[in-house]
Structures are given as structure tokens and as C-alpha cells.
Design an enzyme around this catalytic site. Structure first.
Site, PDB file in Angstrom:
ATOM      1  N   THR A 188       0.802  -1.212   0.000  1.00 29.01           N
ATOM      2  CA  THR A 188       0.000   0.000   0.000  1.00 29.01           C
ATOM      3  C   THR A 188       0.841   1.271   0.000  1.00 29.01           C
ATOM      4  O   THR A 188       1.969   1.270   0.483  1.00 29.01           O
ATOM      5  CB  THR A 188      -0.839  -0.047   1.292  1.00 29.01           C
ATOM      6  N   THR A 239      -0.235   0.321   6.555  1.00 31.68           N
ATOM      7  CA  THR A 239       0.263  -0.525   5.484  1.00 31.68           C
ATOM      8  C   THR A 239       0.689  -1.846   6.102  1.00 31.68           C
ATOM      9  O   THR A 239       1.117  -1.883   7.256  1.00 31.68           O
ATOM     10  CB  THR A 239       1.444   0.135   4.750  1.00 31.68           C
TER      11      THR A 239
END
Length: 324
Positions: A188, A239
Site C-alpha cells: 500500500t 500498510t
């Protein structure tokens, strides 16, 4: 564990960007560090012109989505069918307005589509073809799925098919040495910011994980998991292993810890430690408070990050960089 980075002095406008926490190979280090610096500079240009935190976050993430070195927008990885399915979220701490999209294709900048959901509909999340139609209605041009796919993504997909790696084994190990599938771990991207008015915003965008099942949605578009912000506390973008992040609502957890007295750096570290203890999984978090104080931490091998504020610029990717 390395001590998490945080600001040494409270400041005003500030942006923090991350490019994903995973076992980043040496060949991608320079491109990843350069990429997050460029994204932070884009956001800082917005903030320096008295722009909103929301627009700064969107600018940073669009920059990362346009960079094929990252797993978001152009460069997104392929699912088990060899197709791109992307997720994104954008949230405003001033009024808690939020937009999120999941399982979208043919859209070069999912974070902007998330903003359209926030500002042009009464909804919070839209998925698939319904979300994609909103892109059309706004007058933006769709692109072919193939144009989003890089050679690196194709190679990773072939490696997935050869070795049958699964989503579960990409992030669960806390030991970098055990993360042998690092080349499949593209992750991400995200950003958090505070503007000159003290408003905070957060955003996160991803292509998911190579070989995921068609229709799989991870943490990114889920409020409180992939991102959360509130002017009363701050903004966080996460993330890492999405299934673990979802179970502990990691972004909201980190901000809850700040509400209960921890500094941003302490909250980032504690939230990640508690996630690993309770459900397994590694990851990273970036945080900014309305006063501009920041916290950055990760438990994977590497995570590229960059900070821009009136005090200058900082960046890093290795655990030891958090000490600067």
C-alpha cells in the site's frame, strides 16, 4: 525494535508519506525513496499555497499512483485471474467525511475516485463497476487494464503461479529473514497531512497482493483500518498485512492510543506490537497530529517514508533511519 521516528518539535503544516511496508528488495530502494520524496514535495506545494490537508494528501497519493515503482494505480499487482483490482480511501478530519472505493479497474487514480465518492454522492464506499461509472460521470477518461500493468507485475504474477504463494504468507512473519517471498509483497501507499488551519486528512491506496482471490478487499478502503482521521486527535495511514490490520482496526487503534496519552511515535509502535501479538502480521503506520507532531514506525524489513514541513525534509527506508 528500532525506536519510531517522530518530530522533535511541534510544527504547523506538515505532510508524511509512505510507500508501503514490506521486504523491499535492494533493486527498488532508490526508486522507492525517490518516489516518496517526490510525493511529499507535491503535497508540500499544496500546503505551502494554503491548500487543504485533503488536497495535499490526494496530491501525494496521485503522485505515488502514477509511479510504477509502487503498488497503486500504474504498477498495481495482479489478482489470481491476472487482472488489476484496486482499493483506496480518502478522509477529512474536519467533518469526518470519507470516500472509499474497492475492486476498481481502468481508473489511473483510485484516490481521486474515492474523493468523488466523498464529494459527489451521499455514500461512503462504492465498489466495482458502480464506482467506475462515477469516474465516467465526472468526465475523466478510463484507461485499459493493460496500461496499468507493468512488466514487474507480470513477472510477480508468473512467480506466484509457479510457487503458489498465498496472501497469508506474505506479511505474517516479524522476521525479515523469514519473508522469503518479498518480491511478491508489494504494498500500500498512503499519506497524512495537517494544513495551516489545523485540519488533518488521511489517504491510502493499493493494488492489493499478487495472486489474491478475485473480489478480495483488504484493509485499505475500510474506515479505521486502512486510514482514519479526526481533527480532535490526528490522522493515520497504515500498510501491511491487510487481514490482520482489519481485525484490529489499526489506524483507529493508533489514534485511540493517542487519545489515551501516548505520543504519535509511541502509538505507532504500540499499535503494531499489539497487532502482532493478537493476530500476527507485520506492517507500518504514519501519523500526524493537528499540531504537526508526527510518528512513523514499521515492523517489516523496510518502509519508504518522507516528511515535509516548515522545518525541512526528512526521509528514510531502513529501520535505523527512524533514529534521525
Amino acid at each position: 525494535l528500532a525506536k519510531p521516528y517522530s518530530c522533535s518539535d511541534a510544527m504547523a503544516a506538515c505532510v508524511v508519506v509512505h510507500g508501503g511496508a514490506w521486504a523491499i528488495p535492494d533493486t527498488l530502494v532508490v526508486a522507492n525513496v525517490t518516489g516518496v520524496q517526490e510525493a511529499a514535495d507535491k503535497a508540500w506545494t499544496v500546503l505551502s499555497a494554503n491548500g487543504s490537508a485533503l488536497s495535499a494528501v490526494e496530491a501525494a497519493i496521485r503522485c505515488l499512483e502514477d509511479n510504477p515503482s509502487f503498488n497503486a494505480g500504474t504498477g498495481a499487482v495482479l489478482n489470481e485471474a491476472g487482472k488489476v483490482e484496486m482499493d483506496a480511501i480518502l478522509m477529512n478530519g474536519k467533518d469526518l467525511k470519507c470516500g472509499a472505493v474497492a475492486c476498481v479497474s481502468g481508473v489511473p487514480n483510485p484516490v481521486t475516485l474515492a474523493r468523488l465518492v466523498m464529494e459527489k454522492t451521499d455514500h461512503v464506499m462504492m465498489v466495482g463497476s458502480g464506482a467506475e461509472r462515477l469516474w465516467d460521470e465526472a468526465g475523466f477518461q478510463r484507461i485499459s487494464n493493460e496500461s496499468l500493468v507493468t512488466e514487474a507485475a507480470k513477472e510477480e504474477f508468473q512467480q506466484f503461479k509457479k510457487f503458489h504463494n498465498t496472501v497469508d504468507n506474505l506479511f505474517k512473519s516479524q522476521s525479515a529473514d523469514e519473508m522469503s517471498t518479498g518480491s511478491l509483497g508489494h504494498e500500500t501507499v498512503g499519506a497524512v497531512a495537517v494544513d495551516n488551519d489545523g485540519n488533518v486528512a488521511c489517504g491510502t491506496s493499493t493494488g492489493g497482493i499478487t495472486g489474491k482471490r478475485v473480489g478480495r478487499v483488504g484493509d485499505v478502503p475500510i474506515i479505521g483500518a486502512g486510514g482514519y482521521c479526526d481533527n480532535a486527535v490526528g490522522a493515520a495511514s497504515t500498510t501491511g498485512y491487510g487481514e490482520s490490520i482489519l481485525k484490529v482496526t489499526l489506524a483507529r487503534k493508533a489514534l485511540w492510543l493517542i487519545e489515551h496519552g501516548k505520543s504519535p511515535k509511541e502509538a505507532a509502535q504500540t499499535a503494531l506490537e499489539e497487532m502482532h501479538e493478537k493476530v500476527g502480521g507485520c506492517g507500518g503506520i504514519i501519523i500526524v497530529k493537528p499540531d504537526g507532531c508526527t510518528g512513523i514506525h514499521f515492523t517489516t524489513k523496510r518502509m519508504p517514508w518522507a516528511v515535509c514541513s516548515q522545518h525541512g525534509r526528512k526521509h528514510g527506508i531502513e529501520p535505523e533511519d527512524l533514529h534521525q
